[in-house]
Scaffold this active site. Sequence first.
Site, short mmCIF file in Angstrom:
data_model
loop_
_atom_site.label_atom_id
_atom_site.label_comp_id
_atom_site.label_asym_id
_atom_site.label_seq_id
_atom_site.Cartn_x
_atom_site.Cartn_y
_atom_site.Cartn_z
N SER A 142 0.83 -1.20 0.00
CA SER A 142 0.00 0.00 0.00
C SER A 142 0.86 1.25 0.00
O SER A 142 1.97 1.27 0.57
CB SER A 142 -0.90 0.01 1.24
OG SER A 142 -1.52 1.26 1.42
N TYR A 167 -2.41 -0.29 9.88
CA TYR A 167 -2.58 -0.86 8.54
C TYR A 167 -1.29 -0.70 7.74
O TYR A 167 -0.79 -1.65 7.14
CB TYR A 167 -3.74 -0.16 7.81
CG TYR A 167 -3.84 -0.52 6.35
CD1 TYR A 167 -4.20 -1.80 5.95
CD2 TYR A 167 -3.57 0.44 5.36
CE1 TYR A 167 -4.28 -2.13 4.60
CE2 TYR A 167 -3.66 0.11 4.02
CZ TYR A 167 -4.01 -1.17 3.64
OH TYR A 167 -4.08 -1.49 2.31
#
Length: 350
Positions: A142, A167
Amino acid sequence: MKILVTGTAGFIGFHLANYLLERGDEVIGLDCINDYYDINLKYSRLSKTGIEKEQIEYGKEVHSSCHSNYKFVQMNLIDRENINQLFQKEKFDTVCHLAAQAGVRYSITNPYAYIESNIIGYINILEACRHNQVVHLVYASSSSVYGLNEKMPLSTQQNVDHPISLYAASKKSNELMAHTYSHLYGIPTTGLRFFTVYGPWGRPDMALFIFTKAILNNEPIDVFNYGNMIRDFTYVADIVEGIVRVIDNKPKKNDDWNGLNPNPSFSKAPYKIYNIGNNNPVKLIDFIDQIETKLGKKAIKNFMPMQQGDVPATFADVDDLVKNLDYQPTTSIKTGINNFIDWYLDYFPK
């Protein structure tokens, strides 16, 4: 090839599975179908590939009614025993691991979900690849890993040691774990740092979905950082094109790598990291303006400061992907937003 795609009830996994099936690959889809967001949307995606809700039982194979080269298994990544059995049975050539607990803000209130799915589930995939001669593992990272980095465009040659959400930290961990397995066991691994993917069949927790729904319902939208957020919005078809190019080109050991001046994007091991984005960032307020134009309706805007865990800007340097794999995103923001809204109005008729 015979390819395992994890997360095929999810947004990107659904589109990728369709692409691979159309070109003739044998695809096994895997998803746990959790309730992070509306499971009916997940079942609807599966239905589009010939997998019906009524057929799905945990751990049982479901064969597609419209693709002879596709079958689906509902399974949780943390179920190590069944993951191992699946790999032993199917003998995958390639694994494209997209399944994960997504969401920056959700990770602040539900941290354990990220450890279970993104760390424990991920090591189960790595171990299964190691013991079953998988020739290439492609996995989702990501743009969130860039954290506090401010130098734009964001490059895979930058250090990414300052994440600002769990995350992001879990995705950085995935990259480190992949390199370890590439180094120790020679498994070719490629990590893809996705930059704000959007398009038809998207996730309900993403900005485009939230804004479209609210505007249509005459509800206010929260515009963080007072609309000055900058995002490298990337249309899902462009993302899938890039993923497939990566799947078809496994990384090799690179003897040019120098431990005295280490480049974090590749290694002496068969390991590679790519940014995959649009390379054309857009200000959030302009993104909203395009939604308003398509809907023919103005949003009720609630301007707010930055949210915890968010970064003010993302801008992908995709030069490596262009140079190595001739990747070139082609979908404009206008076209992408229009396509999404056309899908949304069809999926949620008035």
